[in-house]
Write a protein that holds these residues in place. Structure first.
Motif, mmCIF file in Angstrom:
data_model
loop_
_atom_site.group_PDB
_atom_site.id
_atom_site.type_symbol
_atom_site.label_atom_id
_atom_site.label_comp_id
_atom_site.label_asym_id
_atom_site.label_seq_id
_atom_site.Cartn_x
_atom_site.Cartn_y
_atom_site.Cartn_z
ATOM 1 N N ILE A 86 0.861 -1.191 0.000
ATOM 2 C CA ILE A 86 0.000 0.000 0.000
ATOM 3 C C ILE A 86 0.894 1.235 0.000
ATOM 4 O O ILE A 86 1.773 1.385 0.862
ATOM 5 N N CYS A 87 0.676 2.125 -0.978
ATOM 6 C CA CYS A 87 1.509 3.315 -1.129
ATOM 7 C C CYS A 87 0.647 4.562 -0.968
ATOM 8 O O CYS A 87 -0.477 4.595 -1.466
ATOM 9 N N TYR A 88 1.182 5.564 -0.302
ATOM 10 C CA TYR A 88 0.428 6.803 -0.104
ATOM 11 C C TYR A 88 1.357 7.999 -0.281
ATOM 12 O O TYR A 88 2.581 7.879 -0.181
ATOM 13 N N THR A 89 0.774 9.158 -0.555
ATOM 14 C CA THR A 89 1.562 10.376 -0.703
ATOM 15 C C THR A 89 1.974 10.898 0.668
ATOM 16 O O THR A 89 1.131 11.292 1.469
ATOM 17 N N LYS A 90 3.283 10.918 0.902
ATOM 18 C CA LYS A 90 3.813 11.424 2.168
ATOM 19 C C LYS A 90 3.979 12.942 2.122
ATOM 20 O O LYS A 90 3.953 13.621 3.125
ATOM 21 N N GLY A 91 4.149 13.506 0.938
ATOM 22 C CA GLY A 91 4.328 14.942 0.734
ATOM 23 C C GLY A 91 5.050 15.160 -0.582
ATOM 24 O O GLY A 91 5.409 14.187 -1.253
ATOM 25 N N PRO A 92 5.237 16.391 -1.002
ATOM 26 C CA PRO A 92 4.710 17.626 -0.397
ATOM 27 C C PRO A 92 3.234 17.807 -0.731
ATOM 28 O O PRO A 92 2.686 17.099 -1.561
ATOM 29 N N GLY A 93 2.625 18.788 -0.056
ATOM 30 C CA GLY A 93 1.217 19.058 -0.297
ATOM 31 C C GLY A 93 0.583 19.801 0.858
ATOM 32 O O GLY A 93 1.272 20.300 1.752
ATOM 33 N N MET A 94 -0.739 19.866 0.843
ATOM 34 C CA MET A 94 -1.493 20.546 1.894
ATOM 35 C C MET A 94 -1.663 19.592 3.082
ATOM 36 O O MET A 94 -2.047 18.426 2.904
ATOM 37 N N GLY A 95 -1.382 20.097 4.282
ATOM 38 C CA GLY A 95 -1.331 19.248 5.464
ATOM 39 C C GLY A 95 -2.568 18.420 5.737
ATOM 40 O O GLY A 95 -2.508 17.191 5.847
ATOM 41 N N ALA A 96 -3.722 19.068 5.856
ATOM 42 C CA ALA A 96 -4.943 18.364 6.231
ATOM 43 C C ALA A 96 -5.352 17.300 5.217
ATOM 44 O O ALA A 96 -5.666 16.161 5.607
ATOM 45 N N PRO A 97 -5.363 17.598 3.918
ATOM 46 C CA PRO A 97 -5.688 16.548 2.944
ATOM 47 C C PRO A 97 -4.689 15.393 2.960
ATOM 48 O O PRO A 97 -5.085 14.226 2.861
ATOM 49 N N ARG A 106 -2.653 3.932 6.484
ATOM 50 C CA ARG A 106 -2.183 3.227 7.687
ATOM 51 C C ARG A 106 -3.214 2.207 8.158
ATOM 52 O O ARG A 106 -2.869 1.083 8.544
ATOM 53 N N THR A 107 -4.463 2.614 8.151
ATOM 54 C CA THR A 107 -5.533 1.720 8.605
ATOM 55 C C THR A 107 -5.613 0.469 7.735
ATOM 56 O O THR A 107 -5.725 -0.653 8.245
ATOM 57 N N LEU A 108 -5.549 0.658 6.411
ATOM 58 C CA LEU A 108 -5.605 -0.485 5.504
ATOM 59 C C LEU A 108 -4.378 -1.376 5.670
ATOM 60 O O LEU A 108 -4.475 -2.607 5.577
ATOM 61 N N SER A 109 -3.211 -0.770 5.914
ATOM 62 C CA SER A 109 -1.990 -1.534 6.126
ATOM 63 C C SER A 109 -2.134 -2.471 7.335
ATOM 64 O O SER A 109 -1.741 -3.644 7.279
ATOM 65 N N LEU A 110 -2.719 -1.952 8.401
ATOM 66 C CA LEU A 110 -2.922 -2.759 9.598
ATOM 67 C C LEU A 110 -4.037 -3.779 9.398
ATOM 68 O O LEU A 110 -3.924 -4.943 9.796
ATOM 69 N N LEU A 111 -5.116 -3.356 8.772
ATOM 70 C CA LEU A 111 -6.292 -4.211 8.591
ATOM 71 C C LEU A 111 -5.994 -5.374 7.650
ATOM 72 O O LEU A 111 -6.388 -6.523 7.902
ATOM 73 N N TRP A 112 -5.286 -5.060 6.547
ATOM 74 C CA TRP A 112 -5.003 -6.087 5.543
ATOM 75 C C TRP A 112 -3.647 -6.744 5.725
ATOM 76 O O TRP A 112 -3.291 -7.646 4.975
ATOM 77 N N LYS A 113 -2.883 -6.264 6.721
ATOM 78 C CA LYS A 113 -1.539 -6.803 6.995
ATOM 79 C C LYS A 113 -0.635 -6.713 5.761
ATOM 80 O O LYS A 113 -0.026 -7.691 5.314
#
Length: 347
Positions: A86-97, A106-113
């Protein structure tokens, strides 16, 4: 011997929420077979004259992210058990989004192992551009709402040769679109581009290149005043101002890109980022490259505009080198520089 891997990419650094699924089939002695399985995007669009606030943009992402992931899995005709990373955008960008999407990853990483990889947004654009166009070792012009950089690869880093000293080119276009109260659908920059095609008069605007860097804030201030005075007096039309803004700003970018090409002795230019969809920018860059005996590479809106596929692509390349992001380090970095990333998958 053949191996196959699938990555899920989540992108939400600005007003576009995007989910992508990509497969790499690796055959020893052959180029990887890369297949886009799903490329889903949902854009937060505000009324004309308004930008997008971080808080409301994050709320938009939270509202749509689960349904988009489900849609992507359905389109790819796979189950979550088929996903390797599972890959996600760590930055750069707008903080809240950024944070709203990182929490889901993170949730999917833990849920799906599944292992997790935080991806640099800019590197994602570059790697997707290289994969789609086949560019080998180009000078990269990265132009978007939040970033403007001239980049070249050297010794496992994407080195920044030049960049904006203040606001990004996309931000400059977006803010001028607000002055003219142009629609944000599908994007302010796209609507400026369409108006510019009908412009006939070139208004003299500030041209600010400082070494290898560019500056757009003074240009924006000047044309904002011109929009009030010159339009009121009938000296020019809104179409003329859009035309003039594009011609001036893009000429600045072409100049810096050409110097970088000369410095690294490259004959290729790769344009990435949302503004890279602009046909006039591609045309101007193409003229310059042709005069140097070179070539321009660019993608269409599927891969130029922020997308989840680019995050999946860069993340999968990194994961295949044995790199993952520990949960305790799986936050976001709003000012995550392109040259901070170790590009371990390139020689």
């Amino acid at each position: 011997m053949t191996s196959s891997y699938i990555a899920l990419g989540l992108e939400g650094s600005a007003n576009k929420l995007a989910i992508g699924l990509i497969r790499h089939v690796i055959c020893r002695g052959h180029k990887d077979d890369v297949t886009v399985l799903a490329n889903i995007r949902h854009t937060y669009i505000t009324p004309p004259g308004e930008g997008f606030l971080p808080r409301l943009t994050a709320a938009h992402h939270r509202e749509h992210v689960i349904s988009l992931i489900q849609q992507a899995l359905s389109q790819a005709d796979i189950d979550h058990t088929d996903i390797d990373v599972i890959c996600y955008t760590k930055g750069p960008g707008m903080g809240a989004p950024l944070i709203s999407v990182a929490v889901v990853a993170r949730t999917l990483s833990l849920l799906w192992k599944k292992p997790l990889v935080g991806v640099n947004h800019c590197v994602g654009h570059i790697e997707m551009g290289r994969e789609i166009t086949g560019a080998q070792n180009p000078v990269v012009l990265y132009v978007s709402g939040g970033n403007t950089q001239v980049i070249a690869y050297s010794e496992q880093r994407y080195r920044i040769f030049g960049e904006t000293l203040d606001i990004a080119i996309g931000n400059c276009l977006d803010r001028f679109a607000r002055i003219l109260r142009l629609s944000n659908d599908p994007s302010p920059g796209y609507n400026i581009e369409q108006m510019a095609k009908r412009g006939t008069k070139l208004v003299d605007l500030p041209y600010v290149v400082k070494g290898m860097d560019v500056s757009f804030s003074g240009l924006l201030s000047f044309i904002e005043t011109a929009a009030v005075n010159k339009l009121a007096s009938g000296e020019c039309t809104p179409e003329d101002l859009c035309f003039s803004l594009q011609e001036t700003a893009f000429a600045m970018l072409v100049e810096c890109t050409e110097r970088a090409m000369a410095h690294v002795d490259s004959s290729e230019v790769l344009i990435v980022g949302g503004v890279g969809c602009n046909e006039r920018l591609q045309e101007m860059m193409g003229i310059m490259a042709k005069e140097r005996g070179g070539k321009v590479f660019a993608t269409d809106e599927r891969f130029c505009i922020d997308n989840g596929i680019m995050i999946a692509q860069a993340g999968l390349l990194e994961w295949r080198q044995g790199s993952t992001t520990p949960l305790e380090d799986s936050g976001c970095t709003q000012r995550f520089r392109t040259d901070q990333v170790l590009v371990s998958w390139r020689d």
